[in-house]
Design a protein around this motif. Structure first.
Motif, mmCIF file in Angstrom:
data_model
loop_
_atom_site.group_PDB
_atom_site.id
_atom_site.type_symbol
_atom_site.label_atom_id
_atom_site.label_comp_id
_atom_site.label_asym_id
_atom_site.label_seq_id
_atom_site.Cartn_x
_atom_site.Cartn_y
_atom_site.Cartn_z
ATOM 1 N N VAL A 1 0.868 -1.175 0.000
ATOM 2 C CA VAL A 1 0.000 0.000 0.000
ATOM 3 C C VAL A 1 0.904 1.224 0.000
ATOM 4 O O VAL A 1 1.868 1.290 0.784
ATOM 5 N N ALA A 2 0.605 2.161 -0.868
ATOM 6 C CA ALA A 2 1.345 3.423 -0.928
ATOM 7 C C ALA A 2 0.366 4.568 -0.705
ATOM 8 O O ALA A 2 -0.828 4.445 -0.995
ATOM 9 N N ALA A 3 0.890 5.665 -0.180
ATOM 10 C CA ALA A 3 0.072 6.855 0.055
ATOM 11 C C ALA A 3 0.676 8.030 -0.707
ATOM 12 O O ALA A 3 1.898 8.206 -0.729
ATOM 13 N N ARG A 4 -0.199 8.821 -1.313
ATOM 14 C CA ARG A 4 0.245 10.023 -2.020
ATOM 15 C C ARG A 4 0.669 11.065 -0.984
ATOM 16 O O ARG A 4 -0.016 11.293 0.007
ATOM 17 N N GLN A 5 1.808 11.672 -1.231
ATOM 18 C CA GLN A 5 2.323 12.707 -0.349
ATOM 19 C C GLN A 5 1.824 14.082 -0.804
ATOM 20 O O GLN A 5 1.360 14.241 -1.929
ATOM 21 N N SER A 6 1.925 15.068 0.053
ATOM 22 C CA SER A 6 1.416 16.408 -0.274
ATOM 23 C C SER A 6 2.096 16.991 -1.505
ATOM 24 O O SER A 6 1.487 17.783 -2.222
ATOM 25 N N GLU A 7 3.324 16.565 -1.778
ATOM 26 C CA GLU A 7 4.044 17.039 -2.964
ATOM 27 C C GLU A 7 3.638 16.286 -4.221
ATOM 28 O O GLU A 7 4.102 16.593 -5.315
ATOM 29 N N GLY A 8 2.812 15.237 -4.078
ATOM 30 C CA GLY A 8 2.322 14.492 -5.228
ATOM 31 C C GLY A 8 2.949 13.137 -5.435
ATOM 32 O O GLY A 8 2.402 12.300 -6.147
ATOM 33 N N GLY A 9 4.115 12.880 -4.849
ATOM 34 C CA GLY A 9 4.767 11.589 -4.991
ATOM 35 C C GLY A 9 4.139 10.555 -4.068
ATOM 36 O O GLY A 9 3.280 10.869 -3.239
ATOM 37 N N TRP A 10 4.590 9.308 -4.195
ATOM 38 C CA TRP A 10 4.034 8.186 -3.435
ATOM 39 C C TRP A 10 5.107 7.546 -2.568
ATOM 40 O O TRP A 10 6.260 7.437 -2.966
ATOM 41 N N LEU A 11 4.701 7.096 -1.369
ATOM 42 C CA LEU A 11 5.578 6.367 -0.463
ATOM 43 C C LEU A 11 4.853 5.134 0.056
ATOM 44 O O LEU A 11 3.637 5.160 0.261
ATOM 45 N N TYR A 12 5.623 4.080 0.296
ATOM 46 C CA TYR A 12 5.049 2.900 0.915
ATOM 47 C C TYR A 12 4.574 3.230 2.329
ATOM 48 O O TYR A 12 5.277 3.876 3.094
ATOM 49 N N VAL A 13 3.395 2.716 2.687
ATOM 50 C CA VAL A 13 2.930 2.746 4.069
ATOM 51 C C VAL A 13 2.808 1.321 4.611
ATOM 52 O O VAL A 13 2.915 1.113 5.810
ATOM 53 N N ILE A 14 2.601 0.349 3.734
ATOM 54 C CA ILE A 14 2.625 -1.073 4.089
ATOM 55 C C ILE A 14 3.355 -1.821 2.983
ATOM 56 O O ILE A 14 3.050 -1.649 1.802
ATOM 57 N N ASP A 15 4.293 -2.655 3.375
ATOM 58 C CA ASP A 15 5.057 -3.455 2.419
ATOM 59 C C ASP A 15 5.069 -4.892 2.936
ATOM 60 O O ASP A 15 5.617 -5.175 3.999
ATOM 61 N N HIS A 16 4.436 -5.772 2.192
ATOM 62 C CA HIS A 16 4.391 -7.191 2.572
ATOM 63 C C HIS A 16 5.059 -8.001 1.461
ATOM 64 O O HIS A 16 4.409 -8.462 0.522
ATOM 65 N N PRO A 17 6.395 -8.181 1.552
ATOM 66 C CA PRO A 17 7.126 -8.861 0.486
ATOM 67 C C PRO A 17 6.841 -10.348 0.357
ATOM 68 O O PRO A 17 7.172 -10.955 -0.646
ATOM 69 N N TRP A 18 6.213 -10.949 1.364
ATOM 70 C CA TRP A 18 5.998 -12.401 1.390
ATOM 71 C C TRP A 18 4.531 -12.768 1.214
ATOM 72 O O TRP A 18 4.146 -13.911 1.447
ATOM 73 N N ALA A 19 3.700 -11.857 0.789
ATOM 74 C CA ALA A 19 2.247 -12.040 0.793
ATOM 75 C C ALA A 19 1.773 -13.257 0.005
ATOM 76 O O ALA A 19 0.777 -13.875 0.374
ATOM 77 N N GLY A 20 2.465 -13.625 -1.044
ATOM 78 C CA GLY A 20 2.008 -14.725 -1.881
ATOM 79 C C GLY A 20 2.447 -16.104 -1.439
ATOM 80 O O GLY A 20 2.104 -17.095 -2.083
ATOM 81 N N LEU A 21 3.176 -16.186 -0.334
ATOM 82 C CA LEU A 21 3.659 -17.496 0.105
ATOM 83 C C LEU A 21 2.697 -18.134 1.103
ATOM 84 O O LEU A 21 2.137 -17.459 1.965
ATOM 85 N N GLU A 22 2.535 -19.431 0.991
ATOM 86 C CA GLU A 22 1.725 -20.208 1.927
ATOM 87 C C GLU A 22 2.514 -20.415 3.220
ATOM 88 O O GLU A 22 3.745 -20.339 3.218
ATOM 89 N N PRO A 23 1.839 -20.692 4.333
ATOM 90 C CA PRO A 23 2.539 -20.864 5.613
ATOM 91 C C PRO A 23 3.676 -21.892 5.572
ATOM 92 O O PRO A 23 4.737 -21.658 6.153
ATOM 93 N N ASP A 24 3.489 -23.012 4.889
ATOM 94 C CA ASP A 24 4.565 -24.004 4.833
ATOM 95 C C ASP A 24 5.755 -23.494 4.028
ATOM 96 O O ASP A 24 6.906 -23.781 4.348
#
Length: 137
Positions: free
Chosen positions: A100-123
């Motif tokens: 998830v990224a959020a637009r900053q007041s200057e117009g650019g975007w920054l990450y607010v949530i980064d889940h690099p492992w989201a597609g992996l199953e628990p095992d």
């Protein structure tokens, strides 16, 4: 305060930041109170904690390749996903992200949530976590 980047530039900036060993460049992609989900499912919150995570990953070296899957903007928020592959020596690790990224007041975007492992199953997460754990002496 960080200004952010164009939404479509976030994934290429992560790839370049890793491959160039540019920790400061990677950190410029995160809001100060951002959260990163770790391999064990816990959360690193804030710049210092996320910097520590990236620092450890950069120490591994290797080459990161990222394929953007999507970046969908909705007002001042966006959901993104990429498929990444990290090659270190003869090891290859890959996963699909949720971000998830959020637009900053200057117009650019920054990450607010980064889940690099989201597609992996628990095992898969457990096996990867065990493989990446420091060897006991």
């Amino acid at each position: 305060m960080a200004q952010g980047v164009d939404l479509e530039a976030i994934h290429p900036a992560v790839e370049a930041g890793f491959n160039d060993q540019d920790l400061d460049g990677l950190m410029r992609l995160y809001a100060p109170d951002a959260r990163m989900i770790l391999l064990d499912g816990s959360t690193a919150t804030g710049s210092d904690a996320i910097r520590e995570q990236w620092s450890g990953l950069l120490e591994m070296g290797g080459h990161l390749a990222i394929r953007s899957r999507y970046a969908i903007e909705a007002g001042d928020l966006a959901i993104l996903s990429n498929e990444w592959t990290l090659r270190t020596g003869d090891q290859t690790t890959s996963a699909v992200t949720a971000e998830v990224a959020a637009r900053q007041s200057e117009g650019g975007w920054l990450y607010v949530i980064d889940h690099p492992w989201a597609g992996l199953e628990p095992d898969e997460l457990a096996a990867l976590s065990a493989a990446m754990a420091p060897a006991e002496v």
